[in-house]
Design a protein around this motif. Structure first.
Motif, PDB file in Angstrom:
ATOM      1  N   LEU A   1       0.840  -1.181   0.000  1.00  0.00           N
ATOM      2  CA  LEU A   1       0.000   0.000   0.000  1.00  0.00           C
ATOM      3  C   LEU A   1       0.887   1.247   0.000  1.00  0.00           C
ATOM      4  O   LEU A   1       1.834   1.334   0.752  1.00  0.00           O
ATOM      5  CB  LEU A   1      -0.902   0.019   1.218  1.00  0.00           C
ATOM      6  CG  LEU A   1      -1.895  -1.140   1.285  1.00  0.00           C
ATOM      7  CD1 LEU A   1      -2.585  -1.179   2.618  1.00  0.00           C
ATOM      8  CD2 LEU A   1      -2.903  -1.052   0.166  1.00  0.00           C
ATOM      9  N   ALA A   2       0.546   2.181  -0.879  1.00  0.00           N
ATOM     10  CA  ALA A   2       1.370   3.368  -0.999  1.00  0.00           C
ATOM     11  C   ALA A   2       1.265   4.223   0.249  1.00  0.00           C
ATOM     12  O   ALA A   2       0.181   4.429   0.791  1.00  0.00           O
ATOM     13  CB  ALA A   2       0.923   4.166  -2.219  1.00  0.00           C
ATOM     14  N   LYS A   3       2.405   4.758   0.674  1.00  0.00           N
ATOM     15  CA  LYS A   3       2.432   5.614   1.844  1.00  0.00           C
ATOM     16  C   LYS A   3       2.153   7.041   1.395  1.00  0.00           C
ATOM     17  O   LYS A   3       2.639   7.491   0.352  1.00  0.00           O
ATOM     18  CB  LYS A   3       3.799   5.533   2.515  1.00  0.00           C
ATOM     19  CG  LYS A   3       3.972   6.462   3.702  1.00  0.00           C
ATOM     20  CD  LYS A   3       5.334   6.292   4.320  1.00  0.00           C
ATOM     21  CE  LYS A   3       5.630   7.385   5.327  1.00  0.00           C
ATOM     22  NZ  LYS A   3       4.629   7.415   6.393  1.00  0.00           N
ATOM     23  N   THR A   4       1.374   7.767   2.186  1.00  0.00           N
ATOM     24  CA  THR A   4       1.058   9.159   1.871  1.00  0.00           C
ATOM     25  C   THR A   4       1.572  10.086   2.943  1.00  0.00           C
ATOM     26  O   THR A   4       1.684   9.700   4.109  1.00  0.00           O
ATOM     27  CB  THR A   4      -0.459   9.338   1.729  1.00  0.00           C
ATOM     28  OG1 THR A   4      -1.084   9.029   2.980  1.00  0.00           O
ATOM     29  CG2 THR A   4      -1.032   8.435   0.654  1.00  0.00           C
ATOM     30  N   THR A   5       1.879  11.306   2.527  1.00  0.00           N
ATOM     31  CA  THR A   5       2.351  12.338   3.442  1.00  0.00           C
ATOM     32  C   THR A   5       1.533  13.590   3.234  1.00  0.00           C
ATOM     33  O   THR A   5       1.427  14.084   2.103  1.00  0.00           O
ATOM     34  CB  THR A   5       3.835  12.647   3.211  1.00  0.00           C
ATOM     35  OG1 THR A   5       4.598  11.443   3.358  1.00  0.00           O
ATOM     36  CG2 THR A   5       4.315  13.669   4.229  1.00  0.00           C
ATOM     37  N   GLN A   6       0.951  14.094   4.324  1.00  0.00           N
ATOM     38  CA  GLN A   6       0.145  15.308   4.276  1.00  0.00           C
ATOM     39  C   GLN A   6       0.594  16.247   5.383  1.00  0.00           C
ATOM     40  O   GLN A   6       1.150  15.794   6.374  1.00  0.00           O
ATOM     41  CB  GLN A   6      -1.338  14.994   4.559  1.00  0.00           C
ATOM     42  CG  GLN A   6      -2.015  14.007   3.709  1.00  0.00           C
ATOM     43  CD  GLN A   6      -3.416  13.689   4.222  1.00  0.00           C
ATOM     44  OE1 GLN A   6      -3.731  12.526   4.463  1.00  0.00           O
ATOM     45  NE2 GLN A   6      -4.256  14.703   4.386  1.00  0.00           N
TER      46      GLN A   6
ATOM     47  N   ILE B   1      -6.412   7.680  -6.252  1.00  0.00           N
ATOM     48  CA  ILE B   1      -6.215   8.641  -5.173  1.00  0.00           C
ATOM     49  C   ILE B   1      -7.583   9.050  -4.651  1.00  0.00           C
ATOM     50  O   ILE B   1      -8.449   9.476  -5.417  1.00  0.00           O
ATOM     51  CB  ILE B   1      -5.437   9.863  -5.671  1.00  0.00           C
ATOM     52  CG1 ILE B   1      -4.047   9.411  -6.172  1.00  0.00           C
ATOM     53  CG2 ILE B   1      -5.291  10.900  -4.560  1.00  0.00           C
ATOM     54  CD1 ILE B   1      -3.423  10.360  -7.152  1.00  0.00           C
ATOM     55  N   THR B   2      -7.760   8.894  -3.351  1.00  0.00           N
ATOM     56  CA  THR B   2      -9.065   9.118  -2.743  1.00  0.00           C
ATOM     57  C   THR B   2      -8.924  10.005  -1.525  1.00  0.00           C
ATOM     58  O   THR B   2      -7.980   9.873  -0.755  1.00  0.00           O
ATOM     59  CB  THR B   2      -9.689   7.770  -2.332  1.00  0.00           C
ATOM     60  OG1 THR B   2      -9.652   6.870  -3.444  1.00  0.00           O
ATOM     61  CG2 THR B   2     -11.117   7.950  -1.885  1.00  0.00           C
ATOM     62  N   TRP B   3      -9.868  10.904  -1.359  1.00  0.00           N
ATOM     63  CA  TRP B   3      -9.869  11.809  -0.206  1.00  0.00           C
ATOM     64  C   TRP B   3     -11.150  11.615   0.604  1.00  0.00           C
ATOM     65  O   TRP B   3     -12.238  11.476   0.045  1.00  0.00           O
ATOM     66  CB  TRP B   3      -9.769  13.268  -0.650  1.00  0.00           C
ATOM     67  CG  TRP B   3      -8.402  13.658  -1.124  1.00  0.00           C
ATOM     68  CD1 TRP B   3      -7.846  13.405  -2.350  1.00  0.00           C
ATOM     69  CD2 TRP B   3      -7.412  14.372  -0.387  1.00  0.00           C
ATOM     70  NE1 TRP B   3      -6.571  13.914  -2.412  1.00  0.00           N
ATOM     71  CE2 TRP B   3      -6.275  14.519  -1.221  1.00  0.00           C
ATOM     72  CE3 TRP B   3      -7.362  14.909   0.901  1.00  0.00           C
ATOM     73  CZ2 TRP B   3      -5.126  15.180  -0.809  1.00  0.00           C
ATOM     74  CZ3 TRP B   3      -6.219  15.578   1.310  1.00  0.00           C
ATOM     75  CH2 TRP B   3      -5.112  15.702   0.465  1.00  0.00           C
TER      76      TRP B   3
ATOM     77  N   LEU C   1      -5.713   8.959   0.574  1.00  0.00           N
ATOM     78  CA  LEU C   1      -5.337   7.555   0.457  1.00  0.00           C
ATOM     79  C   LEU C   1      -5.086   7.209  -0.993  1.00  0.00           C
ATOM     80  O   LEU C   1      -5.702   7.763  -1.896  1.00  0.00           O
ATOM     81  CB  LEU C   1      -6.453   6.630   0.941  1.00  0.00           C
ATOM     82  CG  LEU C   1      -6.731   6.532   2.419  1.00  0.00           C
ATOM     83  CD1 LEU C   1      -7.645   7.652   2.849  1.00  0.00           C
ATOM     84  CD2 LEU C   1      -7.379   5.192   2.731  1.00  0.00           C
ATOM     85  N   VAL C   2      -4.180   6.264  -1.209  1.00  0.00           N
ATOM     86  CA  VAL C   2      -4.053   5.662  -2.519  1.00  0.00           C
ATOM     87  C   VAL C   2      -4.354   4.182  -2.361  1.00  0.00           C
ATOM     88  O   VAL C   2      -3.876   3.542  -1.450  1.00  0.00           O
ATOM     89  CB  VAL C   2      -2.659   5.889  -3.137  1.00  0.00           C
ATOM     90  CG1 VAL C   2      -2.476   7.351  -3.486  1.00  0.00           C
ATOM     91  CG2 VAL C   2      -1.558   5.428  -2.199  1.00  0.00           C
TER      92      VAL C   2
ATOM     93  N   PHE D   1      -4.962   4.511   6.747  1.00  0.00           N
ATOM     94  CA  PHE D   1      -5.146   5.948   6.842  1.00  0.00           C
ATOM     95  C   PHE D   1      -3.974   6.535   7.615  1.00  0.00           C
ATOM     96  O   PHE D   1      -3.612   6.030   8.655  1.00  0.00           O
ATOM     97  CB  PHE D   1      -6.437   6.275   7.587  1.00  0.00           C
ATOM     98  CG  PHE D   1      -7.694   6.043   6.805  1.00  0.00           C
ATOM     99  CD1 PHE D   1      -8.105   4.760   6.484  1.00  0.00           C
ATOM    100  CD2 PHE D   1      -8.480   7.106   6.398  1.00  0.00           C
ATOM    101  CE1 PHE D   1      -9.272   4.544   5.776  1.00  0.00           C
ATOM    102  CE2 PHE D   1      -9.653   6.899   5.685  1.00  0.00           C
ATOM    103  CZ  PHE D   1     -10.045   5.626   5.384  1.00  0.00           C
ATOM    104  N   GLY D   2      -3.420   7.604   7.110  1.00  0.00           N
ATOM    105  CA  GLY D   2      -2.422   8.344   7.877  1.00  0.00           C
ATOM    106  C   GLY D   2      -3.122   9.191   8.919  1.00  0.00           C
ATOM    107  O   GLY D   2      -4.295   8.960   9.227  1.00  0.00           O
TER     108      GLY D   2
END
Lengths: 110, 111
Positions: free
Chosen positions: A1-6, A33-35, A89-90, A100-101
């Motif tokens: 699963l791709a890691k996301t940074t916000q 890509i989902t929000w 999320l990706v 979820f981050g």
């Protein structure tokens, strides 16, 4: 699963446009890509989803550059009720099987 | 239209007591079902997911278990609660589309 940074948090004022950027450098070909938006003590609510370029709905716009390593959620003319946590999320076809981050806490001020 | 029901909304349980949280989905068939837990101020952690009746996958070893006795029913259980089981528990569903729909959550406090 791709890691996301916000960003952890953002402040804005009523009536302004808010842009929240998410980095996902290791996004895979099949990832979307989902929000989501989450208010306190409620479940996350789907906002928008995209694969590339630009997606717009009645709530927001999603901008995705050609390399897809980042995305920007754009909220036009925010109001106090847009104060919430926004998650990027990706994910592939199994929509819920994702991590979820900590999301971005958006605070809209009067 | 599809709806998801999750109950109870809040729950206070003593350490060592059992737990049963129920989630049901209406208006769809053969959904993927999920249980998440959220610690205060943090993101959601996937606990279990199910792609069909009796099919449960665990993402994180823990004091909890899940069952899917019917197509649109998902249950989260524990035989003996720990203090660390406190949190906000969310049920979600998805069908084919690359997005999930969440219930309103259960706030569990273990005392």
């Amino acid at each position: 699963l791709a890691k996301t940074t916000q960003p952890i948090s953002m402040d804005s004022y009523e009536g302004q446009e808010v842009n929240i950027t998410c980095s996902h450098n290791n996004i895979a070909t099949n990832d979307y890509i989902t929000w989501y938006q989450q208010f306190p003590s409620q479940g996350p609510r789907f906002i928008i989803q995209g694969y590339k370029t630009k997606v717009t709905n009645e709530v927001a716009s999603l901008f995705i550059p050609a390399d897809r390593k980042s995305s920007t959620l754009s909220l036009p003319r925010v109001s106090l009720s847009d104060t919430a946590v926004y998650y990027c999320l990706v994910l592939k076809t199994n929509a819920g099987k994702s991590t979820f981050g900590d999301g971005t806490t958006l605070t809209v001020k009067p | 239209s599809q709806t998801i029901h999750q109950w109870p909304a809040t729950l206070v349980q003593p350490v060592g007591s059992p737990l049963s949280l129920e989630c049901t989905v209406e208006g769809t068939s053969n959904p993927n079902l999920y249980w998440y837990r959220q610690a205060a101020g943090r993101g959601l952690q996937l606990l279990f997911y199910s792609v069909g009746i009796g099919q449960i996958s665990s993402e994180v070893p823990q004091n909890l278990s899940a069952s899917r006795p019917q197509d649109r029913q998902f249950i989260l259980s524990s035989k003996k609660l720990l203090l660390s089981d406190s949190g906000f528990y969310l049920c979600a569903w998805s069908v084919a589309l690359r997005k999930a729909f969440f219930g309103q959550g259960t706030r569990l406090t273990v005392v």
